[in-house]
Design an enzyme around this catalytic site. Structure first.
Site, PDB file in Angstrom:
ATOM      1  N   THR A 150      74.508   8.888 -29.962  1.00 52.65           N
ATOM      2  CA  THR A 150      73.895   7.970 -28.984  1.00 52.65           C
ATOM      3  C   THR A 150      72.400   7.814 -29.236  1.00 52.65           C
ATOM      4  OG1 THR A 150      73.462   9.733 -27.384  1.00 52.65           O
ATOM      5  CG2 THR A 150      75.579   8.605 -27.205  1.00 52.65           C
ATOM      6  N   GLY A 151      71.854   8.621 -30.136  1.00 50.55           N
ATOM      7  CA  GLY A 151      70.416   8.556 -30.412  1.00 50.55           C
ATOM      8  C   GLY A 151      70.102   7.549 -31.502  1.00 50.55           C
ATOM      9  N   SER A 164      73.622  15.695 -26.019  1.00 52.81           N
ATOM     10  CA  SER A 164      74.801  15.305 -25.223  1.00 52.81           C
ATOM     11  C   SER A 164      74.690  13.823 -24.912  1.00 52.81           C
ATOM     12  CB  SER A 164      74.836  16.065 -23.888  1.00 52.81           C
ATOM     13  OG  SER A 164      75.848  15.525 -23.047  1.00 52.81           O
ATOM     14  N   ALA A 173      69.199  21.504 -21.172  1.00 54.74           N
ATOM     15  CA  ALA A 173      69.036  20.311 -20.335  1.00 54.74           C
ATOM     16  C   ALA A 173      70.284  20.112 -19.484  1.00 54.74           C
ATOM     17  CB  ALA A 173      68.800  19.084 -21.226  1.00 54.74           C
ATOM     18  N   TYR A 206      81.520  14.734 -18.146  1.00 54.61           N
ATOM     19  CA  TYR A 206      80.087  15.069 -18.206  1.00 54.61           C
ATOM     20  C   TYR A 206      79.759  16.187 -17.207  1.00 54.61           C
ATOM     21  CZ  TYR A 206      74.990  14.129 -18.148  1.00 54.61           C
ATOM     22  OH  TYR A 206      73.618  14.222 -18.232  1.00 54.61           O
ATOM     23  N   TYR A 241      75.056  34.254 -21.318  1.00 48.41           N
ATOM     24  CA  TYR A 241      74.275  34.756 -22.463  1.00 48.41           C
ATOM     25  C   TYR A 241      73.026  35.492 -21.973  1.00 48.41           C
ATOM     26  CZ  TYR A 241      76.896  33.154 -26.494  1.00 48.41           C
ATOM     27  OH  TYR A 241      77.850  33.019 -27.469  1.00 48.41           O
ATOM     28  N   THR A 251      65.784   9.863 -15.202  1.00 43.32           N
ATOM     29  CA  THR A 251      64.494   9.705 -15.872  1.00 43.32           C
ATOM     30  C   THR A 251      64.500   8.421 -16.703  1.00 43.32           C
ATOM     31  OG1 THR A 251      64.259  12.093 -15.917  1.00 43.32           O
ATOM     32  CG2 THR A 251      62.874  10.863 -17.445  1.00 43.32           C
TER      33      THR A 251
HETATM   34  P1  NAD Z   1      70.267  10.318 -25.290  1.00 41.97           P
HETATM   35  O1  NAD Z   1      71.678   9.838 -25.422  1.00 41.97           O
HETATM   36  O2  NAD Z   1      69.163   9.353 -25.531  1.00 41.97           O
HETATM   37  O3  NAD Z   1      70.034  11.603 -26.199  1.00 41.97           O
HETATM   38  C1  NAD Z   1      71.030  12.537 -26.479  1.00 41.97           C
HETATM   39  C2  NAD Z   1      70.972  12.859 -27.983  1.00 41.97           C
HETATM   40  O4  NAD Z   1      71.950  13.853 -28.299  1.00 41.97           O
HETATM   41  C3  NAD Z   1      71.288  11.639 -28.858  1.00 41.97           C
HETATM   42  O5  NAD Z   1      70.277  11.480 -29.825  1.00 41.97           O
HETATM   43  C4  NAD Z   1      72.636  11.977 -29.489  1.00 41.97           C
HETATM   44  O6  NAD Z   1      72.824  11.366 -30.749  1.00 41.97           O
HETATM   45  C5  NAD Z   1      72.568  13.498 -29.541  1.00 41.97           C
HETATM   46  N1  NAD Z   1      73.886  14.139 -29.605  1.00 41.97           N
HETATM   47  C6  NAD Z   1      74.961  13.910 -28.811  1.00 41.97           C
HETATM   48  N2  NAD Z   1      75.977  14.695 -29.190  1.00 41.97           N
HETATM   49  C7  NAD Z   1      75.538  15.454 -30.233  1.00 41.97           C
HETATM   50  C8  NAD Z   1      76.136  16.461 -31.054  1.00 41.97           C
HETATM   51  N3  NAD Z   1      77.417  16.846 -30.880  1.00 41.97           N
HETATM   52  N4  NAD Z   1      75.391  17.032 -32.024  1.00 41.97           N
HETATM   53  C9  NAD Z   1      74.102  16.642 -32.231  1.00 41.97           C
HETATM   54  N5  NAD Z   1      73.488  15.697 -31.484  1.00 41.97           N
HETATM   55  C10 NAD Z   1      74.203  15.109 -30.500  1.00 41.97           C
HETATM   56  O7  NAD Z   1      70.149  10.928 -23.806  1.00 41.97           O
HETATM   57  P2  NAD Z   1      68.860  11.498 -23.023  1.00 41.97           P
HETATM   58  O8  NAD Z   1      68.679  10.669 -21.826  1.00 41.97           O
HETATM   59  O9  NAD Z   1      67.732  11.708 -23.947  1.00 41.97           O
HETATM   60  O10 NAD Z   1      69.416  12.910 -22.547  1.00 41.97           O
HETATM   61  C11 NAD Z   1      69.052  14.121 -23.194  1.00 41.97           C
HETATM   62  C12 NAD Z   1      69.626  15.306 -22.433  1.00 41.97           C
HETATM   63  O11 NAD Z   1      69.108  15.314 -21.090  1.00 41.97           O
HETATM   64  C13 NAD Z   1      71.155  15.264 -22.311  1.00 41.97           C
HETATM   65  O12 NAD Z   1      71.658  16.577 -22.438  1.00 41.97           O
HETATM   66  C14 NAD Z   1      71.367  14.748 -20.904  1.00 41.97           C
HETATM   67  O13 NAD Z   1      72.583  15.197 -20.360  1.00 41.97           O
HETATM   68  C15 NAD Z   1      70.175  15.333 -20.162  1.00 41.97           C
HETATM   69  N6  NAD Z   1      69.822  14.536 -18.963  1.00 41.97           N
HETATM   70  C16 NAD Z   1      69.205  13.321 -19.067  1.00 41.97           C
HETATM   71  C17 NAD Z   1      68.916  12.602 -17.905  1.00 41.97           C
HETATM   72  C18 NAD Z   1      68.181  11.268 -17.951  1.00 41.97           C
HETATM   73  O14 NAD Z   1      67.930  10.686 -16.893  1.00 41.97           O
HETATM   74  N7  NAD Z   1      67.788  10.745 -19.100  1.00 41.97           N
HETATM   75  C19 NAD Z   1      69.275  13.101 -16.652  1.00 41.97           C
HETATM   76  C20 NAD Z   1      69.933  14.327 -16.588  1.00 41.97           C
HETATM   77  C21 NAD Z   1      70.189  15.063 -17.750  1.00 41.97           C
END
Ligand code: NAD
Ligand code: UDP
Length: 314
Positions: free
Chosen positions: A37-38, A76, A115, A146, A160, A176
């Site tokens: 997703t990145g 994730s 996170a 999720y 852990y 965010t």
């Molecule tokens: P995002 O989708 O932009 O970033 C997640 C990154 O994880 C992506 O680059 C994706 O390619 C990578 N990824 C996914 N599965 C993977 C795997 N198996 N191995 C390696 N890389 C993997 O999302 P984000 O908004 O940047 O979220 C980042 C973290 O923060 C996540 O864990 C999310 O659950 C948590 N979070 C975000 C928010 C928000 O509002 N943005 C809120 C609550 C929690």
């Protein structure tokens, strides 16, 4: 003190901003991402940064990047559209992925921050949400891939810490937004900003009376880094406690963009939480942290980014 830091999910929205802050402090960073997703474009400005390295790998398989002093586990899928599309992958990254990254921290005696999310509270009966609330989560609904992955991760991180003495931290992140939020990930700020800038109707799910509390990315990353250096092992909410209905948020976006788009109502997805607002007393007391950027300012800061996305979106 300069340290070697592992950031998983480094090519994502939050991970890339975290890498920026850690590098600006003088640390070296190994970013890991499977690009599900990145987007590598989020890291393109680091191409010639010798203290940054990106490894394309899936954290669901055991891996080793050498000795590190700290692990930030951000990998994730995160938006409802992404984690519904990648349901099983989301469960795997929140279970096997979390264990593999904890094993790295255990092996090298590194600190660890995971996170986590406000989704651990589900559709909350306690409002605002305090860390001591156990939540109201549907374990088998569409969001469960999720929510339950994140709850399993929290249990694993605590295990852990308790059984293996790893110096762990858990942040519960509330909604965010900011530059690098994927423009097509279906989240409310990205959808409405893109729609407003294109002059398309703004899609409100349900009647728009459900609430969220939006934190600007620089505030969030600052709070997370402070938490990673604290002695706290139990979860800490990091988010902006100002609560908006989705309809109010849409009006603010129309105002900031100067758009004349109309607002249209669409069906509310199943199990969409009716309200969400963090109680940040713990973060205030423990870390001396609170958010500074108001929604209007944060949306203005994000305007140029979303404008630039529109050209590349089909
Ligand atoms: P995002 O989708 O932009 O970033 C997640 C990154 O994880 C992506 O680059 C994706 O390619 C990578 N990824 C996914 N599965 C993977 C795997 N198996 N191995 C390696 N890389 C993997 O999302 P984000 O908004 O940047 O979220 C980042 C973290 O923060 C996540 O864990 C999310 O659950 C948590 N979070 C975000 C928010 C928000 O509002 N943005 C809120 C609550 C929690
Ligand atoms: N939402 C909306 N229109 C959109 C996208 C989302 O009304 O185009 C609503 C969604 O139903 C939810 C809120 O906005 O009530 C926040 O959704 P998002 O997907 O950003 O994240 P969530 O907080 O639900 O994980």
């Amino acid at each position: 003190m300069s340290r070697m830091i592992l950031v998983t999910g480094a090519a994502g929205f939050l991970g890339s901003h975290l890498c920026d802050l850690l590098l600006a402090e003088g640390n070296s960073v190994i970013g890991v991402d499977n690009l599900s997703t990145g987007n590598v474009a989020n890291l393109s400005h680091l191409k010639s940064e010798s203290r940054f390295n990106l490894r394309e790998l899936d954290i669901c398989q055991p891996f080793d990047v050498g000795k590190v002093d700290f692990v930030f586990n951000f990998a994730s899928p995160a938006s409802p559209v992404d984690y519904t599309r990648l349901g099983v992958e989301t469960l795997l990254v929140g279970s096997a992925g979390t264990i593999n990254t904890l094993e790295i921290a255990r092996k090298y005696g590194a600190g660890y921050l995971h996170a986590s999310t406000s989704e651990c509270y589900g559709d909350p009966e306690v409002h605002p949400q305090v860390e001591s609330y156990w939540g109201n989560v549907n374990p088998i609904g569409p969001r469960s891939v999720y929510d339950e992955a994140k709850r399993f991760s929290e249990a694993t991180v605590m295990a852990y810490h308790r059984y293996h003495g790893v110096d762990t931290h858990l942040v519960r992140i509330f909604n965010t937004y900011g530059p690098r939020l994927q423009a097509n990930d279906g989240r409310v700020i990205s959808n409405l900003m893109v729609q407003a800038l294109r002059g398309e109707p703004l899609t409100i799910y349900g009647d728009g009376s459900q609430t969220r509390s939006f934190c600007y990315v620089s505030d969030l990353i600052e709070g997370i880094v402070l938490l990673s250096r604290s002695q706290e092992h139990l979860p800490v909410n990091i988010g902006n406690p100002v609560e908006w209905t989705i309809l109010e948020c849409a009006r603010e976006i129309l105002d900031v963009t100067g758009s004349k788009s109309e607002i249209i109502l669409k069906p509310l997805p199943q199990d969409d939480p009716t309200r969400r607002r963090p109680d940040i007393t713990k973060a205030r007391t423990l870390l001396g942290w609170e958010p500074k950027v108001k929604l209007r300012q944060g949306l203005e800061n994000s305007l140029e980014y979303f404008r630039s996305c529109i050209a590349s979106l089909v």
